[in-house]
Motif scaffolding. Sequence first.
Motif, PDB file in Angstrom:
ATOM      1  N   GLU A  32     -28.410   5.207  42.811  1.00 40.27           N
ATOM      2  CA  GLU A  32     -27.527   5.356  41.662  1.00 40.27           C
ATOM      3  C   GLU A  32     -28.258   5.970  40.462  1.00 40.27           C
ATOM      4  N   SER A  90     -19.101   5.869  38.711  1.00 41.23           N
ATOM      5  CA  SER A  90     -20.275   5.111  38.275  1.00 41.23           C
ATOM      6  C   SER A  90     -20.661   5.469  36.836  1.00 41.23           C
ATOM      7  N   ALA A 150     -29.556  -2.774  33.059  1.00 41.53           N
ATOM      8  CA  ALA A 150     -29.255  -1.891  34.181  1.00 41.53           C
ATOM      9  C   ALA A 150     -28.853  -2.692  35.414  1.00 41.53           C
ATOM     10  N   GLY A 207     -21.591   2.958  33.853  1.00 40.49           N
ATOM     11  CA  GLY A 207     -22.774   3.115  33.020  1.00 40.49           C
ATOM     12  C   GLY A 207     -22.438   3.037  31.535  1.00 40.49           C
ATOM     13  N   THR A 254     -28.408   2.680  30.856  1.00 36.51           N
ATOM     14  CA  THR A 254     -28.720   1.277  30.590  1.00 36.51           C
ATOM     15  C   THR A 254     -30.207   0.942  30.664  1.00 36.51           C
ATOM     16  N   VAL A 260     -25.356   5.106  36.233  1.00 36.02           N
ATOM     17  CA  VAL A 260     -25.378   3.786  35.622  1.00 36.02           C
ATOM     18  C   VAL A 260     -26.710   3.525  34.928  1.00 36.02           C
TER      19      VAL A 260
END
Lengths: 272, 276
Positions: free
Chosen positions: B204, B112, B136, B116, B211, B207
Amino acid sequence: MMHVSADVREDTTRPRADKISVKDLDFYYGDFQALTGITVGIKERGVTAFIGPSGCGKSTFLRCFNRMNDLIPGTKVDGTILVDGEDIYAPGVDPVDLRRRVGMIFQQPNPFPMSIYDNVAFGPRLHGVTKKPELDEIVERSLERANLWKEVKEILPRGGLTLSGGQQQRLCIARVLAVEPDIMLMDEPCSAIDPTSVQKIEDLMDELKDRITIIIVTHNMQQAARVSDETAFFLQEKTGQPAEMVEFGRTAEIFTSPKDRRTEDYITGRFG
Amino acid sequence: MNKRTANRLALSVLWLCAGTTVAVLGAVIIYVFVNGIGQLSPEFIFTWPHGVNAEGGIWPTIVSTLYVTGLAMLIVTPIGVLAAVFLAEYAVQGRLVRIIRFAADSLASVPSIIMGLFGLALFVETMHIGFSMISAALALSFLMLPIVMRTTEEAIRAVPKYIRWGSYGLGASKWQTVSRIVIPAAMPRILTGLILATGRAVGETAVVIFTMGQAINLPISPLDSGRPMTVHLYMLAMEGINLPAAYGTALLLMIMILFFNLTARWLLRRNRRMQG
């Protein structure tokens, strides 16, 4: 129900013409030829039974009449099948339109996962009926013709899958009747349900056959003898060879004085 | 060693291994619960942080998390579901389908943090969207897409053939059959996949840190930046500012994910009952 029986008496006096004419039909699953050289005329109104051992191609043949085999990739049909004189495999014939006229009942009762009402209204809605009163009327009439109305009229919003197996099969019959087909194909409709329900479905076939041409595939020879007017016997003589139609005729004759020895052997239980 | 002893020994090893799995889960839950429960209060949930963002509540981070998850769902649901419908019902089953499926599986295994980084490069930098909910959400939707697509595909394939036949037999076209019978019949399992993907998005961190930004902010427009719960938790713990608040945040996060998973299970169960 009363006026239906009046129709019956009127109808039976008319001579029965061929509803479906099959000529030199060969059928292939990919490279494997499943059926060969079938020529037969199936009469309008009345019940025609297809009998024979497992794997003899009778269900395959049945599915040719509403082009259900088209859904299986790699299948091919040679020869002609006329329904009401029209070649159903001619280019330009839409199987979707054909299946509206040629309804089908399957071995496994297959109500949709929705209410009893919506199950029956499904077909009419597909074909553009949207008005509630009209749908209500079709649903009631179809369930009544399928001898199910009395049992379900209070529980129409309940899920179709909550019914018993036999009721589910009659619901499927009502669902087919709702689109007003003039041919009904039944692929071993009684093999997954209890004996009392079988009786009800056989009675129902007897009522429906005055207006609808019914073709039934069955493993049960007593059932074929009870319900059908004509019988066709299919046989695949060797594994890997295509099956053929051995004999076709009036049910009484097939079961009492078959012309072909193989038919006699099958009916008397020597194999199968 | 005789047969009976061997049997007993094998059984105890199996028990031990199975027990370990449950024990690990239990330990994590109990640890977080014991440390975090003291923090949970309406003030903690519904007020803003103050000081160096380590005291007070975590309300804006909860909103950021839910906002970005909702937005990602809006993006991923139509794409994932329709792609699955195409794969399961329309595509000629052959090389192309295998390639697409392989791509989806590979996408699911991309770390992940790389997703990202990719989101940072593409949405934040190249497309000049900046740190924002939408950046995001787009990056998260990449992560969720394979989950949604594969579970939907399985759900559609699990709809029995004979139910489709019933529909075709009544003169329904392919699209009528797919849209009126197959998708509704598969819906509970499709929802299950969506919910599991949601759980993944809520938890999460990598990521979103790339973002969404880190500023404490109550996002209104999709272009607003914010700080999700996971990032907040990371800051609280790693900068050693307020460990109890970190546990409180962690507990809340776990409760949310547990809620999603239980909902998914409940939906599946209910569906199984209805189909007899």
